[in-house]
Design a protein around this motif. Structure first.
Motif, PDB file in Angstrom:
ATOM      1  N   UNK A 234       0.826  -1.243   0.141  1.00 49.17           N
ATOM      2  CA  UNK A 234      -0.105  -0.001   0.170  1.00 49.17           C
ATOM      3  C   UNK A 234       0.894   1.224  -0.086  1.00 49.17           C
ATOM      4  N   UNK A 235       2.002   1.186   0.513  1.00 49.14           N
ATOM      5  CA  UNK A 235       2.677   2.335   0.794  1.00 49.14           C
ATOM      6  C   UNK A 235       3.514   2.726  -0.721  1.00 49.14           C
ATOM      7  N   UNK A 236       3.922   1.685  -1.266  1.00 50.84           N
ATOM      8  CA  UNK A 236       4.161   1.739  -2.451  1.00 50.84           C
ATOM      9  C   UNK A 236       3.327   2.241  -3.616  1.00 50.84           C
ATOM     10  N   UNK A 237       2.161   1.729  -3.458  1.00 46.56           N
ATOM     11  CA  UNK A 237       0.909   2.398  -4.304  1.00 46.56           C
ATOM     12  C   UNK A 237       0.671   3.809  -4.233  1.00 46.56           C
ATOM     13  N   UNK A 238       0.900   4.238  -2.874  1.00 44.68           N
ATOM     14  CA  UNK A 238       0.443   5.485  -2.240  1.00 44.68           C
ATOM     15  C   UNK A 238       1.429   6.331  -2.775  1.00 44.68           C
ATOM     16  N   UNK A 239       2.689   5.967  -3.002  1.00 44.26           N
ATOM     17  CA  UNK A 239       4.039   6.915  -3.115  1.00 44.26           C
ATOM     18  C   UNK A 239       3.878   7.409  -4.711  1.00 44.26           C
ATOM     19  N   UNK A 240       2.889   6.803  -5.483  1.00 43.08           N
ATOM     20  CA  UNK A 240       2.706   7.151  -7.173  1.00 43.08           C
ATOM     21  C   UNK A 240       1.249   7.510  -7.279  1.00 43.08           C
ATOM     22  N   UNK A 241       0.595   8.023  -6.101  1.00 41.15           N
ATOM     23  CA  UNK A 241      -0.837   8.378  -6.185  1.00 41.15           C
ATOM     24  C   UNK A 241      -0.891   9.723  -5.695  1.00 41.15           C
ATOM     25  N   UNK A 242      -1.843  10.307  -6.613  1.00 43.83           N
ATOM     26  CA  UNK A 242      -2.194  11.865  -6.261  1.00 43.83           C
ATOM     27  C   UNK A 242      -2.735  12.151  -4.559  1.00 43.83           C
ATOM     28  N   UNK A 243      -2.364  13.459  -4.179  1.00 38.61           N
ATOM     29  CA  UNK A 243      -2.760  13.532  -2.952  1.00 38.61           C
ATOM     30  C   UNK A 243      -3.819  14.444  -2.775  1.00 38.61           C
ATOM     31  N   UNK A 244      -4.914  14.312  -3.567  1.00 29.79           N
ATOM     32  CA  UNK A 244      -6.200  14.915  -3.682  1.00 29.79           C
ATOM     33  C   UNK A 244      -7.257  14.335  -3.161  1.00 29.79           C
TER      34      UNK A 244
ATOM     35  N   UNK B 169     -14.173   9.425  -5.039  1.00 29.10           N
ATOM     36  CA  UNK B 169     -14.122   8.137  -4.256  1.00 29.10           C
ATOM     37  C   UNK B 169     -13.767   8.345  -2.715  1.00 29.10           C
ATOM     38  N   UNK B 170     -13.473   9.574  -2.214  1.00 25.67           N
ATOM     39  CA  UNK B 170     -13.007   9.716  -1.131  1.00 25.67           C
ATOM     40  C   UNK B 170     -13.600   8.971   0.266  1.00 25.67           C
ATOM     41  N   UNK B 171     -14.674   8.902   0.040  1.00 24.90           N
ATOM     42  CA  UNK B 171     -15.518   8.313   1.126  1.00 24.90           C
ATOM     43  C   UNK B 171     -15.652   6.683   0.898  1.00 24.90           C
ATOM     44  N   UNK B 172     -15.171   6.335  -0.228  1.00 18.57           N
ATOM     45  CA  UNK B 172     -15.360   4.727  -0.404  1.00 18.57           C
ATOM     46  C   UNK B 172     -14.320   4.278  -1.186  1.00 18.57           C
ATOM     47  N   UNK B 173     -12.968   4.876  -1.113  1.00 22.32           N
ATOM     48  CA  UNK B 173     -11.842   4.624  -1.830  1.00 22.32           C
ATOM     49  C   UNK B 173     -11.413   3.106  -1.008  1.00 22.32           C
TER      50      UNK B 173
END
Length: 277
Positions: A125-135, A141-145
Motif C-alpha cells: 500500500x505504501x508503494x501504491x501511495x508513493x505514486x498516487x495523487x494527494x487530492x 471516491x474519497x469516502x469509499x476508496x
C-alpha cells in the motif's frame, strides 16, 4: 423384408455387455459425485476449516469469516494475483503465497495476520501511495476508496517512499465516463470486466515495467474507442481512476432557468428492471 433375428446366445451376450457398460458408467458417476462431495480439512489461524479439494484459499477464508484484503480479485473469474494484497503465510513454505491463486491441500496450515504478512501488505500500500495523487479531499471516491481504506486499516500515517510521479492527463472526451490514469493502481479489474464480462475489450494494458498503464486502442480518447458506456468498469474500480461524468451543474442551471419547462422522467431501463424484480 423381415429382420434377421440373432441367435439366442448372441442376444444374451449383447445384453450382458450392455449391462456391464451401464454398470461401469454408473460407478464412474458415483465416484465423481463422491469426489465432489468429499471435504478436506485445513488449519486457519489455529482452527480447523473444511474446504473442497482444489478450491482456492481465498474463497475458503471468506466462507470461514476470515477477512483477507484484496484489490484485484473478481468473483467468478480466474485469479490474476496482480495486487498481492491477499498474501498469507503457509507452514513449511519460505515465501508468502497469494491466497486468491493458491489451491487448498489436505493438512494445510494458514496464517493470515502474522507480523510478516502485515508488513508485506503495508509495504504494498505504501508503494501504491508513493505514486498516487494527494487530492483525497476532492476525489470522487474519497469516502469509499478501497486504497484509502486499506491505508487506514494498516495504520499508514506518513509517506515512507518518495520520488517522481507519473504525469498523466485525464480523459474527459466521453459523455459518460472520466478516466484519470494518475489514480490507476493497475489492478486490472476494469480490463477484465470489460473483456470477460461485457465482451467489449475497449481498454487494455499498454507499455512495460514502470511505464505500464491502462489505455484504449492507439491511446486515443475513450469516446472513439469501442466503449459502450455501460459503466461496469466504474463499479469495479477500487480508486477514483474511473468515475461518472458529472452533469449536476448543467441540470441545476436548467432547473433554475425560468424560461425552461421542467419535466420529470426516468430511463426506460428503470421500469424494465423493476418489472424483472
Amino acid at each position: 423384408l423381415k429382420q434377421k433375428r440373432l441367435p439366442k446366445r448372441s442376444r444374451l451376450l449383447k445384453e450382458k455387455k450392455l449391462q456391464k457398460k451401464q454398470l461401469r458408467a454408473c460407478r464412474t458417476r458415483r465416484v465423481a459425485v463422491a469426489e465432489d462431495c468429499r471435504m478436506i480439512t485445513i488449519e486457519v489461524n489455529g482452527r480447523p476449516v473444511e474446504a473442497k479439494p482444489g478450491e482456492m484459499l481465498l474463497g475458503v477464508l471468506n466462507r470461514a469469516g476470515v477477512r483477507v484484503p484484496t484489490l484485484c480479485h473478481l468473483e467468478g473469474l480466474f485469479p490474476s494475483g496482480a495486487c498481492r494484497m491477499c498474501v498469507v503465510e503457509l507452514a513449511g513454505r519460505p515465501t508468502l503465497a497469494p491466497s486468491c491463486a493458491t489451491p487448498v491441500t489436505e493438512g494445510m496450515k494458514v496464517f493470515t495476520h502474522t507480523p510478516r504478512v502485515l508488513r508485506a501488505r503495508k509495504t504494498i500500500v505504501e508503494l501504491l501511495l508513493a505514486n498516487h495523487p494527494d487530492d483525497c479531499l476532492y476525489c470522487e471516491r474519497s469516502n469509499d476508496c478501497e486504497l484509502r481504506g486499506l491505508a487506514a486499516e494498516l495504520g499508514i500515517r506518513q509517506r515512507r517512499y518518495a520520488g517522481g510521479k507519473r504525469e498523466l492527463k485525464e480523459d474527459v472526451a466521453s459523455p459518460a465516463i472520466v478516466r484519470d490514469p494518475a489514480k490507476c493502481i493497475l489492478c486490472g479489474k476494469c480490463v477484465r470486466v470489460c473483456e470477460e464480462f461485457q465482451g467489449v475489450s475497449a481498454i487494455d494494458f499498454v507499455g512495460r515495467g514502470s511505464q505500464t498503464r491502462v489505455e484504449t486502442a492507439f491511446c486515443e480518447g475513450i469516446n472513439v474507442s469501442s466503449c459502450v458506456n455501460c459503466g461496469q468498469c466504474i463499479l469495479v474500480c477500487p480508486t477514483g481512476a474511473l468515475r461518472e461524468q458529472s452533469h449536476i451543474k448543467e441540470v441545476m442551471e436548467a432547473l433554475a432557468d425560468p424560461e425552461k419547462y421542467v419535466v420529470v422522467q426516468h430511463a426506460p431501463s428503470v421500469s424494465v428492471t423493476l418489472g424483472e424484480e
